[in-house]
Design a protein around this motif. Sequence first.
Motif, PDB file in Angstrom:
ATOM      1  N   ARG A 140       7.222  -1.613 -24.100  1.00  0.00           N
ATOM      2  CA  ARG A 140       7.401  -2.796 -23.225  1.00  0.00           C
ATOM      3  C   ARG A 140       7.951  -3.991 -23.990  1.00  0.00           C
ATOM      4  NH1 ARG A 140       3.738  -3.339 -18.239  1.00  0.00           N
ATOM      5  NH2 ARG A 140       4.524  -5.433 -18.500  1.00  0.00           N
ATOM      6  N   ALA A 141       7.642  -4.051 -25.281  1.00  0.00           N
ATOM      7  CA  ALA A 141       8.158  -5.144 -26.100  1.00  0.00           C
ATOM      8  C   ALA A 141       9.665  -5.006 -26.354  1.00  0.00           C
ATOM      9  CB  ALA A 141       7.415  -5.186 -27.436  1.00  0.00           C
ATOM     10  N   LEU A 142      10.197  -3.794 -26.143  1.00  0.00           N
ATOM     11  CA  LEU A 142      11.594  -3.521 -26.453  1.00  0.00           C
ATOM     12  C   LEU A 142      12.494  -3.341 -25.233  1.00  0.00           C
ATOM     13  CD1 LEU A 142      10.883  -0.920 -29.280  1.00  0.00           C
ATOM     14  CD2 LEU A 142      11.561  -3.311 -29.590  1.00  0.00           C
ATOM     15  N   VAL A 143      11.889  -2.980 -24.097  1.00  0.00           N
ATOM     16  CA  VAL A 143      12.683  -2.660 -22.903  1.00  0.00           C
ATOM     17  C   VAL A 143      12.069  -3.325 -21.684  1.00  0.00           C
ATOM     18  CG1 VAL A 143      13.570  -0.796 -21.460  1.00  0.00           C
ATOM     19  CG2 VAL A 143      13.247  -0.404 -23.885  1.00  0.00           C
ATOM     20  N   ARG A 144      12.904  -3.986 -20.904  1.00  0.00           N
ATOM     21  CA  ARG A 144      12.415  -4.626 -19.680  1.00  0.00           C
ATOM     22  C   ARG A 144      12.119  -3.560 -18.616  1.00  0.00           C
ATOM     23  NH1 ARG A 144      17.310  -7.812 -19.787  1.00  0.00           N
ATOM     24  NH2 ARG A 144      17.621  -6.936 -17.729  1.00  0.00           N
ATOM     25  N   PRO A 145      11.048  -3.746 -17.841  1.00  0.00           N
ATOM     26  CA  PRO A 145      10.717  -2.794 -16.785  1.00  0.00           C
ATOM     27  C   PRO A 145      11.876  -2.555 -15.811  1.00  0.00           C
ATOM     28  CG  PRO A 145       8.877  -4.288 -17.129  1.00  0.00           C
ATOM     29  CD  PRO A 145      10.023  -4.801 -17.979  1.00  0.00           C
ATOM     30  N   ALA A 146      12.673  -3.580 -15.549  1.00  0.00           N
ATOM     31  CA  ALA A 146      13.805  -3.418 -14.623  1.00  0.00           C
ATOM     32  C   ALA A 146      14.822  -2.408 -15.166  1.00  0.00           C
ATOM     33  CB  ALA A 146      14.479  -4.757 -14.364  1.00  0.00           C
ATOM     34  N   GLU A 147      15.019  -2.396 -16.485  1.00  0.00           N
ATOM     35  CA  GLU A 147      15.949  -1.433 -17.086  1.00  0.00           C
ATOM     36  C   GLU A 147      15.424  -0.010 -16.928  1.00  0.00           C
ATOM     37  OE1 GLU A 147      17.952  -2.861 -20.960  1.00  0.00           O
ATOM     38  OE2 GLU A 147      16.007  -3.888 -20.872  1.00  0.00           O
ATOM     39  N   VAL A 148      14.135   0.152 -17.145  1.00  0.00           N
ATOM     40  CA  VAL A 148      13.522   1.467 -16.973  1.00  0.00           C
ATOM     41  C   VAL A 148      13.628   1.899 -15.509  1.00  0.00           C
ATOM     42  CG1 VAL A 148      11.388   2.810 -17.149  1.00  0.00           C
ATOM     43  CG2 VAL A 148      11.957   1.117 -18.914  1.00  0.00           C
ATOM     44  N   LEU A 206      17.942   2.948 -24.000  1.00  0.00           N
ATOM     45  CA  LEU A 206      17.661   1.611 -23.457  1.00  0.00           C
ATOM     46  C   LEU A 206      17.329   0.619 -24.566  1.00  0.00           C
ATOM     47  CD1 LEU A 206      15.489   2.453 -20.312  1.00  0.00           C
ATOM     48  CD2 LEU A 206      17.954   2.019 -20.432  1.00  0.00           C
ATOM     49  N   ILE A 207      16.648   1.091 -25.587  1.00  0.00           N
ATOM     50  CA  ILE A 207      16.224   0.218 -26.684  1.00  0.00           C
ATOM     51  C   ILE A 207      17.422  -0.229 -27.521  1.00  0.00           C
ATOM     52  CG2 ILE A 207      14.914   0.170 -28.858  1.00  0.00           C
ATOM     53  CD1 ILE A 207      12.860   2.045 -27.396  1.00  0.00           C
ATOM     54  N   SER A 208      18.333   0.688 -27.802  1.00  0.00           N
ATOM     55  CA  SER A 208      19.500   0.392 -28.650  1.00  0.00           C
ATOM     56  C   SER A 208      20.778   0.644 -27.867  1.00  0.00           C
ATOM     57  CB  SER A 208      19.487   1.280 -29.902  1.00  0.00           C
ATOM     58  OG  SER A 208      18.341   1.045 -30.661  1.00  0.00           O
ATOM     59  N   PRO A 209      21.267  -0.353 -27.137  1.00  0.00           N
ATOM     60  CA  PRO A 209      22.406  -0.153 -26.251  1.00  0.00           C
ATOM     61  C   PRO A 209      23.708   0.247 -26.939  1.00  0.00           C
ATOM     62  CG  PRO A 209      21.651  -2.441 -26.173  1.00  0.00           C
ATOM     63  CD  PRO A 209      20.725  -1.695 -27.066  1.00  0.00           C
ATOM     64  N   ASN A 210      23.786   0.118 -28.259  1.00  0.00           N
ATOM     65  CA  ASN A 210      25.000   0.523 -28.970  1.00  0.00           C
ATOM     66  C   ASN A 210      24.845   1.837 -29.719  1.00  0.00           C
ATOM     67  OD1 ASN A 210      26.493  -1.796 -28.207  1.00  0.00           O
ATOM     68  ND2 ASN A 210      25.376  -2.969 -29.746  1.00  0.00           N
ATOM     69  N   GLY A 211      23.679   2.474 -29.592  1.00  0.00           N
ATOM     70  CA  GLY A 211      23.421   3.707 -30.323  1.00  0.00           C
ATOM     71  C   GLY A 211      23.950   4.945 -29.612  1.00  0.00           C
ATOM     72  N   ILE A 212      23.844   6.051 -30.300  1.00  0.00           N
ATOM     73  CA  ILE A 212      24.317   7.320 -29.755  1.00  0.00           C
ATOM     74  C   ILE A 212      23.587   7.687 -28.459  1.00  0.00           C
ATOM     75  CG2 ILE A 212      24.476   9.811 -30.176  1.00  0.00           C
ATOM     76  CD1 ILE A 212      25.096   9.098 -33.117  1.00  0.00           C
ATOM     77  N   PRO A 213      22.253   7.556 -28.360  1.00  0.00           N
ATOM     78  CA  PRO A 213      21.599   7.882 -27.088  1.00  0.00           C
ATOM     79  C   PRO A 213      22.157   7.064 -25.911  1.00  0.00           C
ATOM     80  CG  PRO A 213      19.969   7.833 -28.817  1.00  0.00           C
ATOM     81  CD  PRO A 213      21.254   7.300 -29.412  1.00  0.00           C
ATOM     82  N   ALA A 214      22.453   5.792 -26.133  1.00  0.00           N
ATOM     83  CA  ALA A 214      23.031   4.961 -25.068  1.00  0.00           C
ATOM     84  C   ALA A 214      24.402   5.494 -24.674  1.00  0.00           C
ATOM     85  CB  ALA A 214      23.127   3.513 -25.505  1.00  0.00           C
ATOM     86  N   ARG A 215      25.179   5.930 -25.659  1.00  0.00           N
ATOM     87  CA  ARG A 215      26.501   6.484 -25.352  1.00  0.00           C
ATOM     88  C   ARG A 215      26.384   7.804 -24.601  1.00  0.00           C
ATOM     89  NH1 ARG A 215      29.098   5.401 -31.015  1.00  0.00           N
ATOM     90  NH2 ARG A 215      28.704   7.596 -31.069  1.00  0.00           N
ATOM     91  N   LEU A 216      25.329   8.575 -24.875  1.00  0.00           N
ATOM     92  CA  LEU A 216      25.119   9.817 -24.110  1.00  0.00           C
ATOM     93  C   LEU A 216      24.774   9.494 -22.660  1.00  0.00           C
ATOM     94  CD1 LEU A 216      23.203  12.099 -26.635  1.00  0.00           C
ATOM     95  CD2 LEU A 216      25.624  12.205 -25.967  1.00  0.00           C
ATOM     96  N   ILE A 217      23.966   8.471 -22.437  1.00  0.00           N
ATOM     97  CA  ILE A 217      23.656   8.058 -21.060  1.00  0.00           C
ATOM     98  C   ILE A 217      24.944   7.642 -20.352  1.00  0.00           C
ATOM     99  CG2 ILE A 217      22.468   6.343 -19.627  1.00  0.00           C
ATOM    100  CD1 ILE A 217      20.184   6.405 -21.756  1.00  0.00           C
TER     101      ILE A 217
END
Length: 140
Positions: free
Chosen positions: A55-63, A14-25
């Motif tokens: 919280r400074a990096l990810v919006r609650p709605a995304e979580v 969620l924090i890095s939408p272009n990173g490997i963890p985002a691609r795994l999601i």
Amino acid sequence: MRVILDTNVLLSGLISPNGIPARLIEAWLDRRFVLVSHAVQIDEIRDVSRRDKIRALVRPAEVGRLVNQIGLVADMPADLPYVRRSPDPRDDFLLGLCEAGNADWLVTGNKDDLLALERHGSSRIVTAATLADQLGMSKR
């Protein structure tokens, strides 16, 4: 393929939408593997995401959206066996989840504890990059 994504990997996605963890999601949501999770992990995601640093990096709605997706799509074993093996006892539930969910992979960023174990039962414990390689995901 049955995969557990540690909370640190999910939140990194969620924090890095272009990173490997985002691609795994994305790969999970595209049904390239079965995500295995548990109510304990959902509670952990909620708890960690409320910390000021996150919280400074990810919006609650995304979580909230991620938690809802996990609840709807992931395989959620009802019961976890008691395991005491990780150098960090807070991660022992993930090892129990490996057993209860018959996971092939546990993906984590915890270098000093979970990754050091390398395996738990039949589950391999690896980094996000290792699983991305296994899935044949090209680097962007």
